[in-house]
Scaffold this motif. Structure first.
Motif, PDB file in Angstrom:
ATOM      1  N   GLU A  28       0.769 -10.560  -8.900  1.00 46.01           N
ATOM      2  CA  GLU A  28      -0.163  -9.605  -8.147  1.00 46.01           C
ATOM      3  C   GLU A  28      -0.960  -8.961  -9.098  1.00 46.01           C
ATOM      4  OE1 GLU A  28       0.046  -8.878  -4.800  1.00 46.01           O
ATOM      5  OE2 GLU A  28       1.269 -10.730  -4.676  1.00 46.01           O
ATOM      6  N   LYS A  36      -4.250 -10.524  -9.739  1.00 51.25           N
ATOM      7  CA  LYS A  36      -5.097 -10.585  -8.332  1.00 51.25           C
ATOM      8  C   LYS A  36      -6.081  -9.617  -8.726  1.00 51.25           C
ATOM      9  CE  LYS A  36      -2.095 -13.106  -5.246  1.00 51.25           C
ATOM     10  NZ  LYS A  36      -1.151 -12.704  -4.220  1.00 51.25           N
ATOM     11  N   VAL A  37      -5.794  -8.370  -9.237  1.00 51.98           N
ATOM     12  CA  VAL A  37      -6.764  -7.106  -9.251  1.00 51.98           C
ATOM     13  C   VAL A  37      -7.146  -6.590 -10.539  1.00 51.98           C
ATOM     14  CG1 VAL A  37      -5.602  -6.347  -6.961  1.00 51.98           C
ATOM     15  CG2 VAL A  37      -4.592  -5.929  -9.437  1.00 51.98           C
ATOM     16  N   ASP A  52       0.872  -1.243  -0.143  1.00 47.88           N
ATOM     17  CA  ASP A  52       0.257   0.066   0.115  1.00 47.88           C
ATOM     18  C   ASP A  52       0.872   1.274  -0.096  1.00 47.88           C
ATOM     19  OD1 ASP A  52      -2.445  -1.376   0.076  1.00 47.88           O
ATOM     20  OD2 ASP A  52      -2.524  -1.468   2.197  1.00 47.88           O
ATOM     21  N   GLU A  77      -9.397  -7.548 -12.714  1.00 49.55           N
ATOM     22  CA  GLU A  77     -10.495  -7.382 -12.877  1.00 49.55           C
ATOM     23  C   GLU A  77     -11.356  -6.033 -12.656  1.00 49.55           C
ATOM     24  OE1 GLU A  77     -13.098 -11.029 -12.255  1.00 49.55           O
ATOM     25  OE2 GLU A  77     -11.733 -12.088 -13.717  1.00 49.55           O
ATOM     26  N   GLY A  78     -10.617  -5.548 -11.584  1.00 47.02           N
ATOM     27  CA  GLY A  78     -11.324  -4.499 -10.975  1.00 47.02           C
ATOM     28  C   GLY A  78     -10.936  -3.258 -11.355  1.00 47.02           C
ATOM     29  N   LEU A  79      -9.914  -3.075 -12.539  1.00 46.39           N
ATOM     30  CA  LEU A  79      -9.344  -2.126 -13.175  1.00 46.39           C
ATOM     31  C   LEU A  79      -9.912  -1.703 -14.404  1.00 46.39           C
ATOM     32  CD1 LEU A  79      -5.559  -2.801 -12.320  1.00 46.39           C
ATOM     33  CD2 LEU A  79      -7.069  -1.311 -11.191  1.00 46.39           C
ATOM     34  N   GLU A 136      -7.219   4.532  -9.940  1.00 46.41           N
ATOM     35  CA  GLU A 136      -6.740   3.407  -9.990  1.00 46.41           C
ATOM     36  C   GLU A 136      -5.054   3.776  -9.856  1.00 46.41           C
ATOM     37  OE1 GLU A 136     -10.076   1.240 -12.926  1.00 46.41           O
ATOM     38  OE2 GLU A 136      -8.030   2.172 -13.936  1.00 46.41           O
ATOM     39  N   GLN A 189      -5.499  -1.786 -17.458  1.00 42.24           N
ATOM     40  CA  GLN A 189      -5.177  -2.871 -17.581  1.00 42.24           C
ATOM     41  C   GLN A 189      -4.209  -3.084 -18.840  1.00 42.24           C
ATOM     42  OE1 GLN A 189      -8.033  -6.411 -17.862  1.00 42.24           O
ATOM     43  NE2 GLN A 189      -9.490  -5.018 -16.534  1.00 42.24           N
ATOM     44  N   THR A 223      -3.281   1.756  -7.080  1.00 44.45           N
ATOM     45  CA  THR A 223      -3.151   0.170  -7.137  1.00 44.45           C
ATOM     46  C   THR A 223      -1.895   0.029  -8.189  1.00 44.45           C
ATOM     47  OG1 THR A 223      -5.463  -0.352  -6.707  1.00 44.45           O
ATOM     48  CG2 THR A 223      -4.113  -1.651  -8.142  1.00 44.45           C
TER      49      THR A 223
END
Length: 403
Positions: free
Chosen positions: A330, A333-334, A289, A336-338, A308, A343, A311
């Motif tokens: 890493e 893992k994330v 973080d 799909e949320g971007l 974004e 991406q 991240t």
């Protein structure tokens, strides 16, 4: 808005290269070549992303690697047997089997292409073309093409007779090319983890981006005349076919072991650091973080949406301090949320060897061929990572224009 932020991203990257330039007065000496290379990047990205022909070419390459990975699985099945399948008889979701083991087979294919002189011929041809558009001497142009296909260790072998003759500035360019690329042996691995179109686009864009960055950060205030320079395009001379094949297979196995060991070590250390930061009274932030907040402004100025950017910054920092494989795992893992734009930009950014660990790999490889040159590379190691990271940033910015 994407166009405006894209322009900001290019100017921001150029500025970061300029402030670290070894000679600011002549940093834009080759401005015509820089503009031409940026235009070529836009053309290549447009062709791959927005034309039927480009998408067809990407699909063909992806399918080709899929077939090769299928053959690699046959060899792995013989060695590992039932471990490759789960209780339902489907392929097991194991990183070692699905991503790393195929590297050995791809290395064998590269060995065959090297022995038959096909790969050296292709590299030499691309190098000749690059001399016409980059404003760089032939050695740098040849090395750019070789770096796009060979590993950051192997790429210097064909230049071993030239290394003692090269200035520190020229060694920086060669090293930046090696760190800004990936090797053919691991392209298949990236294809299994990321969208193949971004892997291919990143390879090509990095080829151009590295010349743009080194023109600014490492300009030559000298006239370089290579003449009819001798570059070894037959490093396997004197070896039999099976000697070469065996060497490349063993090298592939070494890559698997090294990458596997680094993944275990780095991912475990990141987990430990995340937990230690959470133990700080009143803290709810992990180590990743905090890295994300540090790199957040850079990600935003590249063109990644502010929501974004933290991240994205965390993933960029993870790649820098560990390696591209750890960062990609890493990212998966994330992802799909971007947004699609983020991406695409991160996928391109992650495709290179630009990290601190590569300093030792490149310096050690050069030192093994010529001790004094290796010492020079080690001395500019931090600037090398800085420049190679800017290469990745520039390539990501270019892709961002199209979203």
């Amino acid at each position: 808005m994407s166009i405006v932020m894209g322009i900001v991203g290019i100017l921001f990257t150029v500025f970061l290269a300029w402030i670290a330039s070894s000679n600011k007065k002549i940093a834009f000496k080759h401005w015509k070549n820089i503009i031409l290379l940026i235009i070529l990047q836009f053309v290549v990205t447009f062709l791959f992303l927005n034309t039927t022909g480009g998408q067809t070419a990407i699909l063909a390459l992806a399918n080709g690697f899929d077939h090769l990975l299928g053959f690699a699985r046959e060899g792995a099945t013989f060695v590992f047997g039932d471990l490759l399948t789960n209780a339902e008889g489907e392929p097991a979701d194991v990183f070692l089997f699905n991503v790393l083991i195929p590297i050995i087979f791809i290395s064998a294919i590269i060995g065959i292409l090297s022995f038959t002189r096909i790969l050296p011929f292709v590299i030499k041809g691309i190098g000749f073309v690059l001399t016409k558009v980059t404003g760089m001497p032939y050695i740098e142009s040849y090395n750019g093409a070789a770096s796009m296909m060979l590993g950051q260790s192997e790429v210097f072998v064909s230049l071993k007779n030239q290394l003692p003759k090269l200035s520190t500035q020229r060694l920086y360019t060669l090293s930046a090319q090696a760190m800004s690329s990936i090797s053919l042996s691991i392209v298949g691995a990236f294809f299994t983890m990321l969208d193949p179109q971004y892997v291919i686009i990143a390879i090509v864009l990095n080829l151009f981006s590295v010349y743009i960055i080194v023109h600014i950060i490492n300009p030559y205030d000298e006239v370089v005349e290579d003449g009819d320079v001798e570059i070894s395009t037959n490093p396997e001379k004197g070896k039999s076919f099976f000697q070469v094949l065996g060497d490349y297979i063993i090298d592939g196995g070494k890559i698997v072991l090294v990458v596997g060991a680094m993944l275990i070590g780095f991912i475990a250390l990141i987990g430990l650091l995340n937990q230690l930061f959470l133990l700080i009274p009143g803290s709810s932030l992990t180590f990743q973080d905090i890295l994300g907040y540090i790199f957040m402004p850079v990600a935003f100025l590249m063109g990644i949406p502010w929501a974004e950017a933290q991240t994205a910054g965390s993933l960029m920092a993870t790649k820098l301090i560990t390696n591209e494989f750890v960062a990609i795992l890493e990212f998966i893992k994330v992802a799909e949320g971007l947004s699609a734009k983020t991406q695409a930009m991160l996928s391109v950014f992650l495709i290179s060897f630009a990290n601190f660990g590569s300093i030792g790999i490149i310096a050690g490889s050069v030192k093994g061929l010529h001790s004094e040159s290796g010492d020079k590379v080690a001395r500019f190691g931090l600037k090398l990572v800085y420049g190679a990271t800017l290469v990745s940033i520039l390539s990501a910015v270019i892709v961002g224009f199209f979203y």
